[in-house]
Write a protein that holds these residues in place. Structure first.
Motif, PDB file in Angstrom:
ATOM      1  N   LEU A 291       0.525   8.861   1.397  1.00 22.81           N
ATOM      2  CA  LEU A 291       0.041   9.032  -0.474  1.00 22.81           C
ATOM      3  C   LEU A 291       1.690   8.729  -1.534  1.00 22.81           C
ATOM      4  O   LEU A 291       2.543   8.797  -0.860  1.00 22.81           O
ATOM      5  N   THR A 292       1.053   7.935  -2.336  1.00 23.33           N
ATOM      6  CA  THR A 292       2.600   7.508  -2.835  1.00 23.33           C
ATOM      7  C   THR A 292       3.393   9.046  -3.245  1.00 23.33           C
ATOM      8  O   THR A 292       2.476  10.104  -3.804  1.00 23.33           O
ATOM      9  N   PRO A 293       4.615   8.988  -4.065  1.00 23.78           N
ATOM     10  CA  PRO A 293       5.524   9.843  -4.887  1.00 23.78           C
ATOM     11  C   PRO A 293       5.022  10.300  -6.087  1.00 23.78           C
ATOM     12  O   PRO A 293       5.102  12.080  -6.186  1.00 23.78           O
ATOM     13  N   ALA A 294       3.922   9.690  -6.614  1.00 23.33           N
ATOM     14  CA  ALA A 294       2.815  10.839  -8.143  1.00 23.33           C
ATOM     15  C   ALA A 294       1.902  11.576  -7.670  1.00 23.33           C
ATOM     16  O   ALA A 294       1.049  11.979  -8.592  1.00 23.33           O
ATOM     17  N   GLY A 295       1.928  11.936  -5.720  1.00 21.47           N
ATOM     18  CA  GLY A 295       0.674  12.690  -5.285  1.00 21.47           C
ATOM     19  C   GLY A 295      -0.879  11.960  -5.500  1.00 21.47           C
ATOM     20  O   GLY A 295      -1.636  12.398  -5.532  1.00 21.47           O
ATOM     21  N   GLU A 296      -0.176  10.275  -5.427  1.00 17.43           N
ATOM     22  CA  GLU A 296      -2.172   9.868  -5.506  1.00 17.43           C
ATOM     23  C   GLU A 296      -2.523   9.611  -4.351  1.00 17.43           C
ATOM     24  O   GLU A 296      -1.430   8.945  -3.705  1.00 17.43           O
ATOM     25  N   PRO A 297      -3.969   8.911  -4.084  1.00 18.72           N
ATOM     26  CA  PRO A 297      -4.282   8.412  -2.869  1.00 18.72           C
ATOM     27  C   PRO A 297      -3.550   6.702  -2.485  1.00 18.72           C
ATOM     28  O   PRO A 297      -3.332   6.540  -3.243  1.00 18.72           O
ATOM     29  N   TRP A 298      -2.809   6.368  -1.573  1.00 22.33           N
ATOM     30  CA  TRP A 298      -2.990   4.692  -1.450  1.00 22.33           C
ATOM     31  C   TRP A 298      -3.274   4.502  -0.060  1.00 22.33           C
ATOM     32  O   TRP A 298      -3.254   5.250   1.015  1.00 22.33           O
ATOM     33  N   TRP A 299      -4.119   3.272  -0.055  1.00 19.95           N
ATOM     34  CA  TRP A 299      -4.989   2.579   0.888  1.00 19.95           C
ATOM     35  C   TRP A 299      -4.227   0.766   0.835  1.00 19.95           C
ATOM     36  O   TRP A 299      -4.493   0.289  -0.385  1.00 19.95           O
ATOM     37  N   GLU A 300      -4.562   0.227   2.028  1.00 15.70           N
ATOM     38  CA  GLU A 300      -4.390  -0.572   2.045  1.00 15.70           C
ATOM     39  C   GLU A 300      -5.457  -1.713   1.257  1.00 15.70           C
ATOM     40  O   GLU A 300      -6.402  -1.220   1.548  1.00 15.70           O
ATOM     41  N   GLY A 301      -5.062  -2.510   0.294  1.00 19.12           N
ATOM     42  CA  GLY A 301      -6.142  -2.806   0.051  1.00 19.12           C
ATOM     43  C   GLY A 301      -6.340  -2.360  -1.833  1.00 19.12           C
ATOM     44  O   GLY A 301      -7.002  -3.313  -2.512  1.00 19.12           O
ATOM     45  N   LEU A 302      -6.195  -1.001  -2.138  1.00 22.45           N
ATOM     46  CA  LEU A 302      -6.100  -0.853  -3.658  1.00 22.45           C
ATOM     47  C   LEU A 302      -5.378  -1.449  -4.155  1.00 22.45           C
ATOM     48  O   LEU A 302      -5.888  -2.170  -5.448  1.00 22.45           O
ATOM     49  N   THR A 303      -3.645  -1.616  -4.250  1.00 24.35           N
ATOM     50  CA  THR A 303      -3.365  -1.869  -4.904  1.00 24.35           C
ATOM     51  C   THR A 303      -2.914  -3.001  -4.512  1.00 24.35           C
ATOM     52  O   THR A 303      -2.319  -3.394  -2.717  1.00 24.35           O
ATOM     53  N   PRO A 304      -2.067  -4.740  -4.894  1.00 26.71           N
ATOM     54  CA  PRO A 304      -1.777  -5.746  -3.764  1.00 26.71           C
ATOM     55  C   PRO A 304      -0.476  -5.792  -3.141  1.00 26.71           C
ATOM     56  O   PRO A 304      -0.473  -5.594  -1.911  1.00 26.71           O
ATOM     57  N   GLU A 305       0.238  -4.721  -3.901  1.00 26.02           N
ATOM     58  CA  GLU A 305       1.648  -4.627  -3.292  1.00 26.02           C
ATOM     59  C   GLU A 305       1.424  -2.550  -2.820  1.00 26.02           C
ATOM     60  O   GLU A 305       1.143  -1.596  -3.771  1.00 26.02           O
ATOM     61  N   ALA A 306       2.213  -2.060  -1.978  1.00 21.75           N
ATOM     62  CA  ALA A 306       2.201  -0.579  -2.396  1.00 21.75           C
ATOM     63  C   ALA A 306       3.460  -0.176  -3.072  1.00 21.75           C
ATOM     64  O   ALA A 306       4.069  -1.087  -3.103  1.00 21.75           O
ATOM     65  N   PRO A 307       2.495   0.926  -3.823  1.00 19.57           N
ATOM     66  CA  PRO A 307       3.831   1.766  -4.677  1.00 19.57           C
ATOM     67  C   PRO A 307       5.237   2.384  -3.539  1.00 19.57           C
ATOM     68  O   PRO A 307       4.451   2.412  -2.676  1.00 19.57           O
ATOM     69  N   ALA A 308       6.212   2.035  -4.252  1.00 19.71           N
ATOM     70  CA  ALA A 308       7.754   2.651  -3.596  1.00 19.71           C
ATOM     71  C   ALA A 308       7.717   3.826  -3.631  1.00 19.71           C
ATOM     72  O   ALA A 308       6.834   5.128  -4.574  1.00 19.71           O
ATOM     73  N   GLY A 309       7.909   4.488  -1.629  1.00 23.05           N
ATOM     74  CA  GLY A 309       7.478   5.845  -1.638  1.00 23.05           C
ATOM     75  C   GLY A 309       7.003   6.269  -1.165  1.00 23.05           C
ATOM     76  O   GLY A 309       6.861   7.484  -0.754  1.00 23.05           O
TER      77      GLY A 309
END
Ligand code: OXD
Ligand code: MN
Length: 580
Positions: A324-342
């Motif tokens: 989960l990103t600080p913006a309340g969005e889901p994230w997983w490996e590969g979705l974007t090259p780098e993970a968002p901070a936090g």
């Protein structure tokens, strides 16, 4: 909504065993779904995701010990051990009921029990089948709403009082020590206790639509398969339908939604995991997708690997065990090259690069099929779609070429039966271990696998023009460990060759393992792939094959005399070709 007295009686019996504080019959309505979500938001089972960028999306975090299918705790409880066969765990029905009964007994005290009538398959299809499951998990009910057709549509489809597969599910205490996933094919019955994970708990999916349905399909003369269904449209607008079996987390969802890199060619999605296939009165194989949603693996789903899959989960999706990103969005490996901070990880803990995966490798999205931009306009056709080609694909770093075709139905069935694959995070246990997985059904065939091969051979004899059978492997690597084939949208080039084979126009070369694309037959126009790498991807190495066929012989040996003779003969033939 009125159910049969037998259905009511079965639910009463389930309540008498588990002693819930209330029993609620589900009607499948939107209001019911919204109410379930509200309850789960209140008790923390779900978290709301960013309503502006992910409207209608929620995050569920499961128990850390309950994140994948547990095959070692999954049993086929046929009366005879031999009917489960050597590749399934078996328990005698009475023993299974005693063991699991103790775990179910009074297990729903203080909890609600939901009774969910559900339909697998399009409304009005003669191929569709009804299930009735009870559960004490609101997450399971909400997920069943997405994955199946819940409510009156199911009840209307019952062909008799007892025409349903019954499923008893309870979360228990979620401990793997008190978890059992039990299938009673002769009783059309499922008992699952101790897990809330999709493949163990959404009983319509693996338990019903594969394990119980495969046994039912054997009795009734059809096929229940771990297959995607796709329509491939050529530049003239003609659509060819293919079904493809691939093991868990090995690219079925990506292929089902593939965005073609070949100009003029496009793919239509009909299903990403399960196909029920019947032979119609003209001898044509026809397939339906029994599911209503996708329960897909999130990691490595990105605008590059699966643009349609990425787009469809931007609304009305339940995510499980993603970060989960600080913006309340889901994230997983590969979705974007780098993970968002936090980012916080799948267990809600602060996460930094280097900490290991932020999303669980088997984290998932659950979403309605209709949200997929490439969903076929006819995906719910009650008559299903005519299947012209069958693909068997697995994940192998070596040995298996990019694509080849069986000489005929029997040889194709042999190729399917000979499949092996590297394991993935969809199953609890070691990842990357090579195991035998015939037709990608090793965890899902509800009866003796030798009888399953025989059933496939017998089905071929009923087909007027059997579909061609292809074997693929997108995952072959070079000596440096790099993939030889670019995969994803470029896989359309391989599908195009298959369509041309089906039409009789593609050029091939005969090899001992089957028909391989002749040099130049695979369309590589505009593809930056040196010819020697393509040759390497298509190469058949005699020494490697001889060794693989030896291992296959050992696998077959466990079936003894039950192994169909034509399969044993194909193995002997292949060995002779390679001088074994
Ligand atoms: C799935 C699986 O969830 O195969 O589809 O495990
Ligand atoms: Mn699957």
């Amino acid at each position: 909504m009125s159910v049969t007295s037998l259905a009511e009686k079965w639910v009463d019996e389930a309540a008498a065993l588990t002693r819930p504080s209330e029993v609620v019959w589900c009607d499948g309505s939107e209001a019911e779904y919204d109410g379930l979500v509200e309850t789960m938001l209140r008790d923390g089972t779900l978290l709301t995701l960013n309503p502006r960028t992910y409207p209608g999306c929620y995050l569920h975090r499961s128990h850390p010990q309950d994140v994948a299918r547990t095959e070692q705790l999954t049993f086929i409880c046929s009366r005879e051990r031999g009917d489960a066969g050597p590749t399934n765990n078996w328990m005698a029905p009475a023993e299974a009921k005693t063991k699991a009964g103790a775990l179910f007994r009074s297990g729903m005290r203080g909890r609600t029990m939901w009774a969910i009538p559900y339909l697998m398959g399009p409304a009005g299809s003669p191929m569709s089948r009804v299930g009735l499951m009870v559960t004490d998990s609101a997450y399971v009910v909400a997920s069943m709403h997405i994955m199946t057709r819940v409510g009156p549509a199911a009840i209307r489809q019952m062909r008799g009082d007892d025409d349903f597969v019954a499923g008893l599910h309870s979360l228990g205490d979620l401990s793997p020590d008190r978890r059992l996933i039990l299938h009673f094919p002769e009783e059309k019955l499922i008992w699952s206790v101790g897990s809330g994970y999709g493949g163990n708990a959404l009983l319509g999916k693996k338990c019903h639509a594969l394990r119980i349905a495969s046994a039912q399909a054997l009795r009734e003369g059809w096929l229940a398969e771990h297959m995607l269904i796709i329509g491939v449209e050529d530049p003239e607008g003609r659509v060819t339908y293919l079904a493809a079996a691939m093991p868990s987390a090995s690219g079925k969802t990506n292929l089902a939604m593939v965005v073609s890199r070949l100009p003029g060619w496009r793919a239509w999605t009909l299903g990403d995991d399960i196909a029920w296939m019947h032979v119609d009165s003209t001898g044509q194989l026809r397939a339906i997708n029994p599911e209503r949603g996708f329960f897909g693996v999130a990691p490595n789903t990105s605008p590059k690997t699966n643009p349609n899959g990425t787009a469809m989960v931007r609304s009305n999706t339940i995510f499980t065990n993603v970060a989960l990103t600080p913006a309340g969005e889901p994230w997983w490996e590969g979705l974007t090259p780098e993970a968002p901070a936090g980012v916080v990880d799948w267990q809600g803990r602060p996460w930094r690069p280097g900490d290991g995966p932020a999303a669980h490798p088997n984290s998932r999205f659950t979403v309605l099929c209709q949200q997929c931009p490439s969903i076929a306009p006819n995906w719910e056709d009650p008559q299903g779609v005519p299947i012209s080609g069958i693909i068997f694909g697995s994940r192998r770093s070596n040995v298996i070429p990019l694509v080849f075709e069986g000489f005929d139905w029997t040889h194709g069935v042999f190729l399917g039966s000979a499949m092996s694959t590297e394991t993935t995070a969809a199953i609890t246990g070691k990842v990357g271990v090579v195991r035998r997985d015939p037709m990608a059904m090793i965890p899902f065939c509800g009866y003796n696998m030798a009888d399953y091969f025989a059933h496939w051979l017998a089905t071929g004899r009923r087909l007027a023009a059997p579909p061609r059978i292809f074997r693929v492997n997108w995952f072959r690597r070079d000596a440096d460990g790099r993939f030889l084939w670019p995969g994803y949208g470029e896989n359309m080039r391989v599908l195009k060759w298959m369509v041309e084979r089906i039409r009789g126009t593609a050029r091939t070369e005969e090899t001992p393992i089957g028909w391989v694309p002749a040099p130049g037959a695979l369309d590589t126009d505009g593809l930056d792939l040196p010819p020697e790498r393509l040759r390497e991807a298509l190469r058949c190495d005699a020494a490697e094959w001889l060794q693989a066929l030896g291992d296959l012989g050992e696998f077959y040996d466990q079936f003894g005399a039950r192994l169909p003779a034509p399969i044993a003969e194909k193995l002997a033939e292949a060995r002779r070709h390679f001088g074994g």
